[in-house]
Scaffold this motif. Structure first.
Motif, PDB file in Angstrom:
ATOM      1  N   LEU A 219       5.062  -1.452   7.472  1.00 18.64           N
ATOM      2  CA  LEU A 219       4.099  -2.276   6.514  1.00 18.64           C
ATOM      3  C   LEU A 219       4.786  -2.296   5.041  1.00 18.64           C
ATOM      4  O   LEU A 219       4.576  -1.828   3.919  1.00 18.64           O
ATOM      5  CB  LEU A 219       2.843  -1.606   6.866  1.00 18.64           C
ATOM      6  CG  LEU A 219       2.244  -1.969   8.528  1.00 18.64           C
ATOM      7  CD1 LEU A 219       1.041  -1.669   7.992  1.00 18.64           C
ATOM      8  CD2 LEU A 219       3.209  -3.295   9.174  1.00 18.64           C
ATOM      9  N   GLY A 220       4.414  -4.217   4.443  1.00 11.72           N
ATOM     10  CA  GLY A 220       5.477  -3.838   3.095  1.00 11.72           C
ATOM     11  C   GLY A 220       6.764  -4.836   3.080  1.00 11.72           C
ATOM     12  O   GLY A 220       6.956  -4.149   3.990  1.00 11.72           O
ATOM     13  N   GLU A 221       6.517  -5.706   1.705  1.00 12.44           N
ATOM     14  CA  GLU A 221       7.881  -6.073   1.316  1.00 12.44           C
ATOM     15  C   GLU A 221       8.306  -5.253   0.668  1.00 12.44           C
ATOM     16  O   GLU A 221       8.079  -4.807  -0.662  1.00 12.44           O
ATOM     17  CB  GLU A 221       7.999  -7.204   1.592  1.00 12.44           C
ATOM     18  CG  GLU A 221       6.512  -8.171   2.420  1.00 12.44           C
ATOM     19  CD  GLU A 221       7.345  -7.564   3.600  1.00 12.44           C
ATOM     20  OE1 GLU A 221       8.872  -8.421   3.832  1.00 12.44           O
ATOM     21  OE2 GLU A 221       7.110  -7.749   4.385  1.00 12.44           O
ATOM     22  N   PRO A 222       9.804  -5.754   0.867  1.00 13.11           N
ATOM     23  CA  PRO A 222      10.477  -4.914  -0.364  1.00 13.11           C
ATOM     24  C   PRO A 222      10.083  -5.322  -1.980  1.00 13.11           C
ATOM     25  O   PRO A 222      10.781  -4.489  -3.441  1.00 13.11           O
ATOM     26  CB  PRO A 222      11.994  -4.470  -0.063  1.00 13.11           C
ATOM     27  CG  PRO A 222      12.257  -5.979   0.399  1.00 13.11           C
ATOM     28  CD  PRO A 222      10.703  -6.414   1.136  1.00 13.11           C
ATOM     29  N   VAL A 223       9.561  -5.655  -2.638  1.00 11.02           N
ATOM     30  CA  VAL A 223       9.739  -6.829  -3.685  1.00 11.02           C
ATOM     31  C   VAL A 223       8.740  -6.622  -4.321  1.00 11.02           C
ATOM     32  O   VAL A 223       7.409  -6.024  -4.919  1.00 11.02           O
ATOM     33  CB  VAL A 223      10.820  -7.635  -4.097  1.00 11.02           C
ATOM     34  CG1 VAL A 223      11.029  -8.781  -4.877  1.00 11.02           C
ATOM     35  CG2 VAL A 223      12.197  -7.026  -3.487  1.00 11.02           C
ATOM     36  N   ASP A 225       5.325  -7.479  -2.893  1.00 16.76           N
ATOM     37  CA  ASP A 225       4.334  -7.402  -1.690  1.00 16.76           C
ATOM     38  C   ASP A 225       4.532  -6.382  -1.499  1.00 16.76           C
ATOM     39  O   ASP A 225       4.226  -6.011  -0.081  1.00 16.76           O
ATOM     40  CB  ASP A 225       4.299  -8.630  -0.301  1.00 16.76           C
ATOM     41  CG  ASP A 225       3.706 -10.029  -1.205  1.00 16.76           C
ATOM     42  OD1 ASP A 225       3.255 -10.273  -2.333  1.00 16.76           O
ATOM     43  OD2 ASP A 225       3.779 -11.228  -0.834  1.00 16.76           O
ATOM     44  N   LYS A 226       4.526  -5.110  -2.062  1.00 10.11           N
ATOM     45  CA  LYS A 226       4.988  -3.982  -1.437  1.00 10.11           C
ATOM     46  C   LYS A 226       3.710  -3.556  -1.122  1.00 10.11           C
ATOM     47  O   LYS A 226       2.609  -3.740  -1.397  1.00 10.11           O
ATOM     48  CB  LYS A 226       5.430  -2.887  -2.803  1.00 10.11           C
ATOM     49  CG  LYS A 226       7.055  -3.077  -3.094  1.00 10.11           C
ATOM     50  CD  LYS A 226       6.963  -1.626  -4.485  1.00 10.11           C
ATOM     51  CE  LYS A 226       8.569  -2.749  -5.697  1.00 10.11           C
ATOM     52  NZ  LYS A 226       9.638  -1.851  -4.975  1.00 10.11           N
ATOM     53  N   LEU A 227       3.329  -2.157  -0.111  1.00  9.38           N
ATOM     54  CA  LEU A 227       2.305  -1.959   0.221  1.00  9.38           C
ATOM     55  C   LEU A 227       1.755  -1.987  -0.603  1.00  9.38           C
ATOM     56  O   LEU A 227       0.232  -1.642  -1.090  1.00  9.38           O
ATOM     57  CB  LEU A 227       2.532  -1.162   1.635  1.00  9.38           C
ATOM     58  CG  LEU A 227       2.065  -0.461   2.085  1.00  9.38           C
ATOM     59  CD1 LEU A 227       0.038  -1.423   2.393  1.00  9.38           C
ATOM     60  CD2 LEU A 227       2.057   1.087   2.815  1.00  9.38           C
ATOM     61  N   LEU A 246      -1.092   7.407  -6.097  1.00  7.18           N
ATOM     62  CA  LEU A 246      -0.446   7.178  -4.080  1.00  7.18           C
ATOM     63  C   LEU A 246       0.124   8.576  -3.855  1.00  7.18           C
ATOM     64  O   LEU A 246       0.827   8.743  -5.038  1.00  7.18           O
ATOM     65  CB  LEU A 246       0.092   5.390  -4.274  1.00  7.18           C
ATOM     66  CG  LEU A 246       0.824   5.842  -2.492  1.00  7.18           C
ATOM     67  CD1 LEU A 246      -0.330   5.642  -1.513  1.00  7.18           C
ATOM     68  CD2 LEU A 246       1.987   5.473  -2.446  1.00  7.18           C
ATOM     69  N   GLY A 247      -0.016   9.103  -2.973  1.00  6.67           N
ATOM     70  CA  GLY A 247       0.833  10.151  -2.518  1.00  6.67           C
ATOM     71  C   GLY A 247       0.536  11.263  -4.201  1.00  6.67           C
ATOM     72  O   GLY A 247      -0.948  11.757  -4.675  1.00  6.67           O
ATOM     73  N   SER A 248       1.869  11.783  -4.827  1.00  7.26           N
ATOM     74  CA  SER A 248       1.388  13.185  -6.093  1.00  7.26           C
ATOM     75  C   SER A 248       1.162  11.643  -7.420  1.00  7.26           C
ATOM     76  O   SER A 248       0.269  12.464  -7.867  1.00  7.26           O
ATOM     77  CB  SER A 248       2.970  13.509  -6.237  1.00  7.26           C
ATOM     78  OG  SER A 248       2.842  13.799  -4.801  1.00  7.26           O
ATOM     79  N   GLY A 249       0.833  10.809  -7.492  1.00 11.26           N
ATOM     80  CA  GLY A 249       0.411   9.706  -8.570  1.00 11.26           C
ATOM     81  C   GLY A 249       1.058  10.394  -9.662  1.00 11.26           C
ATOM     82  O   GLY A 249       1.921  10.488  -9.665  1.00 11.26           O
ATOM     83  N   PHE A 250       0.203  11.017 -10.505  1.00 11.33           N
ATOM     84  CA  PHE A 250       0.391  10.428 -12.465  1.00 11.33           C
ATOM     85  C   PHE A 250       0.981  12.015 -11.837  1.00 11.33           C
ATOM     86  O   PHE A 250       1.569  12.440 -13.157  1.00 11.33           O
ATOM     87  CB  PHE A 250      -1.053  10.498 -12.528  1.00 11.33           C
ATOM     88  CG  PHE A 250      -1.264   9.145 -12.785  1.00 11.33           C
ATOM     89  CD1 PHE A 250      -0.202   8.938 -13.943  1.00 11.33           C
ATOM     90  CD2 PHE A 250      -2.275   8.465 -12.698  1.00 11.33           C
ATOM     91  CE1 PHE A 250      -0.613   7.276 -14.254  1.00 11.33           C
ATOM     92  CE2 PHE A 250      -2.094   7.626 -12.924  1.00 11.33           C
ATOM     93  CZ  PHE A 250      -1.403   6.387 -13.898  1.00 11.33           C
ATOM     94  N   LEU A 283       7.434   4.521   1.138  1.00 11.83           N
ATOM     95  CA  LEU A 283       8.454   4.313   0.425  1.00 11.83           C
ATOM     96  C   LEU A 283       9.167   3.209   0.123  1.00 11.83           C
ATOM     97  O   LEU A 283       9.093   2.291   1.175  1.00 11.83           O
ATOM     98  CB  LEU A 283       9.886   5.346   1.285  1.00 11.83           C
ATOM     99  CG  LEU A 283       9.241   7.059   1.683  1.00 11.83           C
ATOM    100  CD1 LEU A 283      10.251   7.683   2.901  1.00 11.83           C
ATOM    101  CD2 LEU A 283       9.593   7.565   0.036  1.00 11.83           C
ATOM    102  N   GLY A 284       9.769   2.721  -1.369  1.00 11.56           N
ATOM    103  CA  GLY A 284      10.396   1.077  -1.308  1.00 11.56           C
ATOM    104  C   GLY A 284       9.448  -0.026  -1.672  1.00 11.56           C
ATOM    105  O   GLY A 284      10.132  -0.904  -0.720  1.00 11.56           O
ATOM    106  N   GLY A 285       8.050   0.469  -1.493  1.00 10.83           N
ATOM    107  CA  GLY A 285       6.930  -0.143  -0.537  1.00 10.83           C
ATOM    108  C   GLY A 285       7.082  -0.922   0.342  1.00 10.83           C
ATOM    109  O   GLY A 285       6.045  -1.764   1.224  1.00 10.83           O
ATOM    110  N   ILE A 286       6.797   0.501   1.585  1.00 14.05           N
ATOM    111  CA  ILE A 286       7.619  -0.622   2.868  1.00 14.05           C
ATOM    112  C   ILE A 286       7.341   1.384   3.426  1.00 14.05           C
ATOM    113  O   ILE A 286       7.041   2.440   3.116  1.00 14.05           O
ATOM    114  CB  ILE A 286       8.755  -0.032   3.483  1.00 14.05           C
ATOM    115  CG1 ILE A 286       9.074  -1.854   3.069  1.00 14.05           C
ATOM    116  CG2 ILE A 286       8.523  -0.781   5.137  1.00 14.05           C
ATOM    117  CD1 ILE A 286      10.871  -1.906   3.238  1.00 14.05           C
TER     118      ILE A 286
END
Length: 366
Positions: A219-223, A225-227, A246-250, A283-286
């Motif tokens: 899910l998500g596009e690589p440029v 429209d990244k998830l 997101l995830g580990s974030g800052f 990963l990579g917006g996906i």
């Protein structure tokens, strides 16, 4: 005013003002045959309605939803869905004194500068009451995701300086305390802290954490429209949001690549997993098939009862005392709003992903 529509294939359009006749949403792109009724949508709206605890505005509203179109015999018809909640407890006179001045922390000044006019009754479109439409639409999106085994665990991580202890995490506790915290001890301390600030006529902010499980890879596009970019936009569109990670974030900025990278491995059946989830499921917006985990920071409620400095629309320096019924903290009621916007974003990306390869198109049509 533009900008009240969100989504590409699964789209929502919210409408209404805090002190108008009602609040609602139009939903387009929902497939036919989804089991849905007003009682199901109501369970989501009940989580955000006012007056549910002493930590929310005392404005008493049932927030009863009515389905106007798009559902027949308990199932969606594939046509546009229209939902409405009528306002029944407006007290517009509470806002008459601020009609000509700008409340600190609110959108009064920017609305006046942009449009040359504003609805000062409770903030109009910028009121938190606008989120009723989002939550109602999010309930329908959630029902679609549930059919695919995608589930949410969304809760208050912290209120002011009081943070949950993950070693004491209890999912069942979330709906059993007014602050929606999964740690009962932290919830008790947070209530005491919040009560102290209320006595000082002040407000408090906090952080909401959301975990989404069962999301498929892809899910998500690589440029553009990244998830994660879509989730951030959806969440940042909620009033009062000041941060997203997101995830580990800052914390990732303090780590080495060898620490932050999530190593892959294959289990005995050949299924691919990650040893850690610093990426937060993207990963990579996906989406990578792991749990999507993100956090949202909310500012303190700007409507406080302390005397504040401001100006009026004649640029004169004045003092203002805000009246009305306001939340000392918006975080608990915003938990379901965050969940709703994430669900709407995921459904839209799921529908887009159905045309991402010829194999998927062939699987559907041949």
């Amino acid at each position: 005013m533009s900008g009240s529509v969100y989504g590409n294939i699964f789209t929502i359009s919210t409408w209404g003002e805090s002190h108008g006749k009602g609040i609602g949403v139009g939903i387009d792109g929902c497939p036919a045959g989804l089991k849905i009724d007003e009682s199901y949508i109501q369970t989501f709206l009940n989580r955000r309605k006012p007056g549910a605890s002493k930590y929310s505005t005392p404005r008493k509203e049932d927030d009863l939803v009515e389905i106007l179109s798009g559902v027949f015999d308990g199932k969606t018809t594939g046509t546009p869905i229209s939902l409405i909640v009528y306002n029944k407890s407006q007290r517009s006179n509470d806002y008459s004194e601020i009609a000509s001045c700008y409340r600190p922390g609110h959108a009064d000044y920017t609305f006046d500068q942009k449009y040359g006019f504003r609805d000062y009754r409770g903030g109009g479109r910028s009121s938190g009451r606008e989120t009723i439409g989002r939550v109602a639409a999010g309930a329908i999106a959630n029902a679609i995701l549930a059919e695919l085994g995608i589930t949410f665990t969304c809760y208050t991580k912290s209120i002011g300086p009081i943070c949950i202890d993950y070693d004491k995490f209890d999912k069942e506790t979330i709906l059993n305390n007014p602050l929606y915290m999964p740690d009962s001890e932290a919830a008790q301390r947070a209530e005491e802290f919040l009560q102290q600030q209320m006595e000082q006529m002040d407000s408090v902010g906090g952080i909401i954490e959301c975990k989404i499980s069962g999301v498929p890879v892809g899910l998500g596009e690589p440029v553009f429209d990244k998830l994660d970019a879509n989730l951030a936009k959806a969440v940042f569109s909620i009033g009062g949001v000041k941060g997203f990670e997101l995830g580990s974030g800052f914390e990732a900025s303090k780590m080495f690549g060898s620490e932050n990278n999530d190593s892959f491995y294959a289990d005995d059946s050949g299924k691919i997993h990650k040893k850690t989830n610093h990426a937060g499921g993207v990963l990579g917006g996906i989406s990578d098939g792991d749990d999507i985990i993100f956090r949202v920071a909310f500012k303190p409620t700007p409507s406080i009862f302390k005397t504040q400095d401001t100006i009026n629309n004649n640029n004169e320096n004045i003092k203002v005392n805000i009246k009305g019924r306001h939340d000392p903290i918006i975080v608990p009621r915003a938990v379901v709003v965050v969940e709703a916007m994430a669900a709407i974003s995921l459904v839209d990306l799921l529908f887009i992903n159905m045309t991402s390869s010829m194999n998927k198109i062939r699987d559907f049509y041949l």
